[in-house]
Design a protein around this motif. Structure first.
Motif, short mmCIF file in Angstrom:
data_model
loop_
_atom_site.label_atom_id
_atom_site.label_comp_id
_atom_site.label_asym_id
_atom_site.label_seq_id
_atom_site.Cartn_x
_atom_site.Cartn_y
_atom_site.Cartn_z
N TYR A 33 -14.94 2.88 6.64
CA TYR A 33 -15.38 4.21 6.25
C TYR A 33 -15.89 4.51 5.00
CZ TYR A 33 -11.76 4.28 10.23
OH TYR A 33 -11.09 4.15 11.30
N ARG A 50 -17.43 12.66 5.68
CA ARG A 50 -16.90 11.27 6.21
C ARG A 50 -17.74 10.69 7.20
NH1 ARG A 50 -13.59 9.87 10.70
NH2 ARG A 50 -12.14 8.31 10.14
N MET A 95 -13.49 2.90 2.28
CA MET A 95 -12.22 2.37 2.72
C MET A 95 -12.28 1.46 3.96
SD MET A 95 -9.06 4.79 4.35
CE MET A 95 -9.58 4.53 6.06
N GLY A 101 -2.77 -2.02 10.10
CA GLY A 101 -3.02 -0.73 10.51
C GLY A 101 -3.11 0.29 9.23
N GLY A 102 -2.54 -0.22 8.20
CA GLY A 102 -2.58 0.66 7.11
C GLY A 102 -3.92 0.81 6.34
N ALA A 103 -3.81 1.29 4.93
CA ALA A 103 -5.24 1.32 4.34
C ALA A 103 -4.78 0.70 2.94
CB ALA A 103 -5.79 2.64 4.42
N ASP A 104 -5.68 0.19 2.16
CA ASP A 104 -5.44 -0.39 1.02
C ASP A 104 -5.92 0.79 0.01
OD1 ASP A 104 -5.55 -3.74 1.79
OD2 ASP A 104 -3.93 -2.24 2.02
N GLY A 105 -5.80 2.01 0.26
CA GLY A 105 -6.77 2.94 -0.71
C GLY A 105 -8.22 3.13 -0.42
N LEU A 106 -8.69 3.83 -1.22
CA LEU A 106 -10.06 3.97 -1.46
C LEU A 106 -10.63 3.32 -2.54
CD1 LEU A 106 -9.67 6.30 0.93
CD2 LEU A 106 -11.31 7.55 -0.18
N THR A 107 -11.84 2.85 -2.38
CA THR A 107 -12.48 2.51 -3.78
C THR A 107 -13.74 3.37 -4.02
OG1 THR A 107 -12.22 0.18 -3.14
CG2 THR A 107 -14.06 0.61 -4.55
N PHE B 33 -0.64 7.23 -2.80
CA PHE B 33 -1.38 6.52 -3.70
C PHE B 33 -1.23 7.39 -5.23
CE2 PHE B 33 -3.93 4.52 -0.54
CZ PHE B 33 -3.71 5.31 0.55
N TYR B 35 -3.71 7.18 -8.32
CA TYR B 35 -4.94 6.89 -9.14
C TYR B 35 -4.93 7.54 -10.57
CZ TYR B 35 -7.52 5.83 -4.76
OH TYR B 35 -7.77 5.11 -3.46
N LEU B 45 -7.46 2.48 -8.52
CA LEU B 45 -6.25 2.48 -7.81
C LEU B 45 -5.09 1.89 -8.88
CD1 LEU B 45 -4.62 3.45 -5.31
CD2 LEU B 45 -5.38 1.04 -4.51
N PHE B 48 -0.11 1.75 -4.60
CA PHE B 48 -0.13 2.34 -3.28
C PHE B 48 1.19 2.16 -2.50
CE2 PHE B 48 -1.87 -0.34 -0.18
CZ PHE B 48 -2.49 -1.31 -1.05
N LEU B 96 -2.25 6.94 8.44
CA LEU B 96 -2.95 5.76 8.75
C LEU B 96 -4.14 6.11 9.36
CD1 LEU B 96 0.63 3.81 9.73
CD2 LEU B 96 -0.80 3.48 7.79
N PRO B 97 -4.85 5.02 9.21
CA PRO B 97 -5.92 5.06 10.35
C PRO B 97 -5.33 4.58 11.65
CG PRO B 97 -6.44 3.50 8.21
CD PRO B 97 -5.17 4.17 8.14
#
Lengths: 118, 114
Positions: A33, A50, A95, A101-107, B33, B35, B45, B48, B96-97
């Motif tokens: 995303y 988005r 992202m 199924g989670g997300a490691d945060g946004l870069t 999170f 940041y 980051l 998290f 969550l996605p």
């Protein structure tokens, strides 16, 4: 690791003009995303727009639209009929959902300071 | 509306002090999170969490720890503050996605370490 590059540290345009903010990213992933966030002076960051990588159609939200070029790994933001309230820092972000199924945060990119002049 | 509340907008601490930054969200989000935002560096980051008592290191975890004892609360801890930790700290939460994945941010905590 993913990287996000915003090559324009600062931009200034006149009110009512159209402005395009550039963003490129580097990833080997196919499913991800992309986001544009806006941070007005002394105010909290909010989502502008988005885009899901699997969608070919470019996202649009009122005066804000993106030009998503997946092969070129480019994700630019176009603001039409710019207004004084558009003055803010704009951050491009990437992202990738993780396997759980989670997300490691946004870069995030380093940001572009956009100034709308009256 | 989702609300993410950071306990302190501005803090001034001395080198070596222990610092707690608190963050609470009211929308039952799984992900939270922390940041750090610095001019010219964007957002980086720190840590998290995607569940209570779970934590994962981000890109710059050194000098920081976190605590998530309840789903709505995520705390950032500086065990021994140093001047290079002077910064703006942003807390965020998200579902969550495959939901939107959108992050909801707090207003930020500006920490100055003298």
């Amino acid at each position: 690791a993913q990287t996000v590059t915003q090559s324009q540290p600062e931009m200034s345009v006149q009110e009512a003009e159209t402005v395009t903010l550039s963003c490129t990213y580097d990833t080997s992933e196919n499913n991800y995303y992309l986001f544009w966030y806006k941070q007005p002076p002394s105010r909290q960051m909010i989502l502008v727009i988005r885009q899901e990588a699997y969608k070919q159609q470019n996202a649009t939200e009122n005066r804000f639209s993106v030009n998503f070029q997946k092969a070129a790994k480019s994700f630019s933001l176009k603001i039409s009929d710019s207004q004084l309230g558009d003055t803010a820092m704009y951050f491009c972000a990437f992202m990738k959902p993780n396997s759980g199924g989670g997300a490691d945060g946004l870069t995030f990119g380093k940001g572009t300071h956009l100034i709308i002049q009256p | 509306d989702v609300k993410v509340t950071q306990s302190s907008r501005y803090l001034v601490k001395r080198t070596g002090e222990k610092v707690f930054l608190e963050c609470v969200q009211d929308m039952d989000h799984e992900n939270m999170f922390w940041y750090r935002q610095d001019p010219g560096l964007g957002l980086r980051l720190i840590y998290f969490s995607y569940d209570v008592k779970m934590k994962e290191k981000g890109d710059i975890p050194e000098g920081y720890s976190v605590s998530r004892e309840k789903k709505e609360r995520f705390s950032l801890i500086l065990e021994s503050a140093s001047t290079n930790q002077t910064s703006m700290y942003l807390c965020a939460s998200s579902l969550l996605p495959p939901n939107t994945g959108e992050l909801f941010f707090g207003e930020g905590s500006r920490l100055t370490v003298l």
